[in-house]
Structures are given as C-alpha cells and as structure tokens.
Design a protein around this motif. Structure first.
Motif, PDB file in Angstrom:
ATOM      1  N   VAL A  25     -16.409  81.611  59.616  1.00  0.00           N
ATOM      2  CA  VAL A  25     -17.034  82.228  60.788  1.00  0.00           C
ATOM      3  C   VAL A  25     -16.169  83.407  61.229  1.00  0.00           C
ATOM      4  CG1 VAL A  25     -17.708  81.862  63.191  1.00  0.00           C
ATOM      5  CG2 VAL A  25     -18.083  80.054  61.491  1.00  0.00           C
ATOM      6  N   ILE A  26     -16.848  84.513  61.513  1.00  0.00           N
ATOM      7  CA  ILE A  26     -16.154  85.729  61.954  1.00  0.00           C
ATOM      8  C   ILE A  26     -15.724  85.581  63.416  1.00  0.00           C
ATOM      9  CG2 ILE A  26     -16.398  88.215  62.316  1.00  0.00           C
ATOM     10  CD1 ILE A  26     -16.215  87.334  59.374  1.00  0.00           C
ATOM     11  N   GLY A  27     -14.503  86.050  63.718  1.00  0.00           N
ATOM     12  CA  GLY A  27     -13.955  85.875  65.058  1.00  0.00           C
ATOM     13  C   GLY A  27     -13.963  87.106  65.934  1.00  0.00           C
ATOM     14  N   LYS A  28     -14.128  88.275  65.325  1.00  0.00           N
ATOM     15  CA  LYS A  28     -14.122  89.487  66.131  1.00  0.00           C
ATOM     16  C   LYS A  28     -14.913  90.575  65.405  1.00  0.00           C
ATOM     17  CE  LYS A  28      -9.726  91.288  64.311  1.00  0.00           C
ATOM     18  NZ  LYS A  28      -8.355  91.721  64.676  1.00  0.00           N
ATOM     19  N   GLU A  29     -15.308  91.586  66.158  1.00  0.00           N
ATOM     20  CA  GLU A  29     -16.034  92.710  65.555  1.00  0.00           C
ATOM     21  C   GLU A  29     -15.141  93.407  64.539  1.00  0.00           C
ATOM     22  OE1 GLU A  29     -18.027  96.946  67.015  1.00  0.00           O
ATOM     23  OE2 GLU A  29     -17.850  95.263  68.429  1.00  0.00           O
ATOM     24  N   CYS A  30     -15.661  93.624  63.351  1.00  0.00           N
ATOM     25  CA  CYS A  30     -14.828  94.269  62.325  1.00  0.00           C
ATOM     26  C   CYS A  30     -15.680  95.141  61.400  1.00  0.00           C
ATOM     27  CB  CYS A  30     -14.054  93.235  61.507  1.00  0.00           C
ATOM     28  SG  CYS A  30     -15.023  91.881  60.846  1.00  0.00           S
ATOM     29  N   ARG A  31     -15.121  96.264  61.037  1.00  0.00           N
ATOM     30  CA  ARG A  31     -15.758  97.229  60.136  1.00  0.00           C
ATOM     31  C   ARG A  31     -14.649  98.039  59.462  1.00  0.00           C
ATOM     32  NH1 ARG A  31     -20.312 100.927  59.599  1.00  0.00           N
ATOM     33  NH2 ARG A  31     -20.290 101.213  57.344  1.00  0.00           N
TER      34      ARG A  31
END
Length: 376
Positions: free
Chosen positions: A109-115
């Motif tokens: 599960v992703i924990g923070k906005e990332c790009r």
C-alpha cells in the motif's frame, strides 16, 4: 486512507490506543474488514514469477490469437476498486462463468503522494504490506485479442485482502517472505517473494514514471506458479481458499454462488415472466430467454438457487418437454433430460394454455440425478 495520510502522527496515536486498556474488545466481538474499503487505485503485475510464465506458456489455448507474452517490462493491469472484499468474507463464483481461479499474492500500500521517484527512494513510498488473493475469471480474461485483463480480474468480491497492513518498518525484507496458497487445506502454491522478477521498488519506480501514486493505492505484486490455470481445476461453491504470507498473516475465503444484485428467486421469476410476455406476444412465438443452469454433488441450481416443482407450481408455472440440444459426451439421466458438458437445456413452459421456451445454454458437466426433479 485518511489515517494513512497522517503518517507517523497516525501511527503514534494508534500505538497509544493499543497500549491503553480503555474500550478493549474481545476478538470474537469484532469483524475484520478489508483494511481499505475503496482504494483509489488497484494496480497489479502479471507474470512476475518465472515459473508462472513457464506454466502459462504450456497451457493450450491460454493466449488470445496472435498475442505473445512479453517479458521485457512489467505486465501492468488494474482491478476495479469495487472488487474489494473482506479478508475472511465470501467470494462469488459468478453465474456467467465457472472458470474461477485463485492467485495468492503479496500486496503493498502506498503511503504518500509520489511521482518520478528513483528506485533507491521507492521504499519511502510504501506504507506497508498485506495479503491479497487476485481471483480471476479466466475465460473472460482470455477474450481478445488482446486479453481483457480488467474484465477478467474485476468481478465483485474478487479482491479480498488483509487481514491488516503491516507497516514497512515491521517488515525487515519484503523480498524474502514465504507465500503459500491452500484450497480446501491442500497446498497449491508455495514460493518466496525473492523469486519475483520485478521487486516492489522496481514496480513503484516503473508506475510513477507514468502517473502519480496516492496514499492508499493498492499494488499487487504477482502470483507464482500453481494456480488452476494449468490444471483447469476451477474453484466451485463450497471451496475454501487460504493465502498466507510470512510475517503478515493470512486471509481465507469461502466460495459461494453469486446471487447478483437481487435475490436469485426473484431474478428467475422475472425471467420467466419475461418469457411469458413473449409467449403472449404472437409476433415472436419462438423467442428464447437465456439463463444459467449449473449442477454439482448437491444437485442442480438455476443462477445459484435450487428450483423445485413445488416452487415453480406455486409461481403458476408448468414445465414440460425438457430437452438438451447438441450435448457432447451426453449421459441420459432420465426419460426427459440428457446432460452434456456444453449442452443447452430447453424447458418448455405453459402459461394460460400457451407454450413457450426458456433456454439454459450453459449446462455444467456432471449434474446428478436430482436434476430430473426439475423436469419430471
């Protein structure tokens, strides 16, 4: 998702509540639900274990015509978020297909906005790890070319996961965890996540090259060899499937007949009423109405419900002349009915003295003798 967005502050608050004895509940007083009821995105990678690729290549008629498996990049697809179900909830074997397969997988599960995050920093994007079963309807998946992964993977209840999200700081190495899948306590899959072709950090780096990942997005990391893909020993109602991953936990789901959005008895009544309307319409006396009929060791079912002559009679319906058209490997079970793997059961209905038919085009193999009670 809002809790995940709190980050470290959320974990500190949760830790405080856990240590407090206030408002404690016994385990049997709670029902464990999916950790996230509606992830914004559910993304998955296909063919991420070498032995799974090898078994897929050996399966006859596995590929859509003129479609070859590529191994140069991750094979990414998505599941609709309406497919989420609980870690110990029921999973539906749909009425439209009996090709229901299991795929035990580790999810993260992703924990923070990332790009545009490089590989070495991808670990910072992951909130935690969970257990997923990527249930799949194989014949819908193989429609094409190309394969229709979304339609094969996104059926309601076909993404159970949990029973929790183990935060990344609690998993020493996500790429060295044992994973096993059992069907009715028989081991079907046994692997280690160190055998993944593309590890979790590679998947993050690859995905965020194209689009932003957000807190709560669920990523499935792929299944190993051992699904029913090669044996075609599809799951059936009454089966129980368990997926367990070292240091995370397990999920376990019972397979049941799908009842759809409405009660199947009501659905059957509606279909017969529709058929009766056609009977009463002199323009089209030969209209046939499709419906699914299946059979197993417990007898016959029409869209998941077992009809009886008494019930049909109470609905004012008379059945006569039960016929199976063009069956293969047919076995005669009585004077009025034969069955075959791909036969089509036609029931002749009488309503107010007028005749019509309801056709059941997908008669499951090997229904037993109590099939006859529908047609006696």
């Amino acid at each position: 998702i809002s809790f995940i967005e709190l980050g470290e502050e959320g974990l500190k608050t949760a830790s405080h509540h856990i240590k407090s004895s206030k408002n404690n509940l016994a385990f049997d007083e709670i029902e464990i639900k999916a950790p996230i009821q509606r992830p914004n995105k559910i993304l998955a990678v296909g063919l991420n274990y070498k032995k799974h690729i090898d078994e897929a290549k050996e399966v006859v008629d596995h590929h859509s015509n003129d479609v070859e498996l590529q191994e140069q990049f991750p094979n990414i697809f998505n599941k609709q978020n309406s497919s989420v179900s609980d870690p110990y909830g029921d999973v539906h074997r749909p009425n439209a297909s009996d090709w229901l397969d299991y795929e035990g997988e580790m999810g993260f599960v992703i924990g923070k906005e990332c790009r545009h995050v490089p590989y070495d920093s991808a670990i910072d994007c992951i909130y935690g790890y969970t257990v997923v079963n990527d249930f799949t309807i194989r014949d819908w998946q193989f429609r094409g070319p190309p394969h229709t992964m979304t339609m094969g993977k996104s059926w309601d209840t076909h993404c159970p996961f949990g029973p929790c999200i183990v935060t990344a700081d609690e998993i020493n190495d996500p790429h060295n965890l044992n994973l096993k899948t059992f069907v009715n306590e028989e081991e079907r899959q046994n692997t280690n996540t160190n055998l993944m072709i593309y590890d979790c950090f590679t998947l993050v780096e690859y995905l965020i090259t194209a689009f932003t990942l957000m807190p709560g997005d669920l990523i499935q990391s792929g299944t190993p060899e051992g699904s029913a893909l090669s044996t075609q020993n599809w799951l059936k109602p009454g089966d129980k499937v368990k997926v367990e991953i070292e240091n995370i936990g397990y999920i376990e789901n019972n397979i049941i007949f799908s009842r759809g959005a409405e009660d199947m008895k009501g659905a059957l009544i509606s279909s017969i009423i529709a058929g009766i309307n056609y009977i009463q319409n002199p323009i089209d006396q030969n209209h046939r109405l499709s419906y699914l009929i299946t059979g197993d060791e417990e007898g016959i079912a029409i869209n998941g419900t077992k009809p009886t002559l008494e019930w049909l009679s109470n609905e004012g319906i008379k059945i006569d002349d039960c016929i199976v058209t063009e069956p293969t490997s047919s076995e005669k079970l009585g004077d009025n009915i034969k069955t075959g793997r791909r036969g089509s059961l036609s029931l002749k209905l009488y309503f107010n003295g007028k005749a019509g038919h309801v056709a059941y085009p997908h008669l499951a193999k090997n229904p037993l003798n109590d099939t006859i009670e529908v047609c006696s």
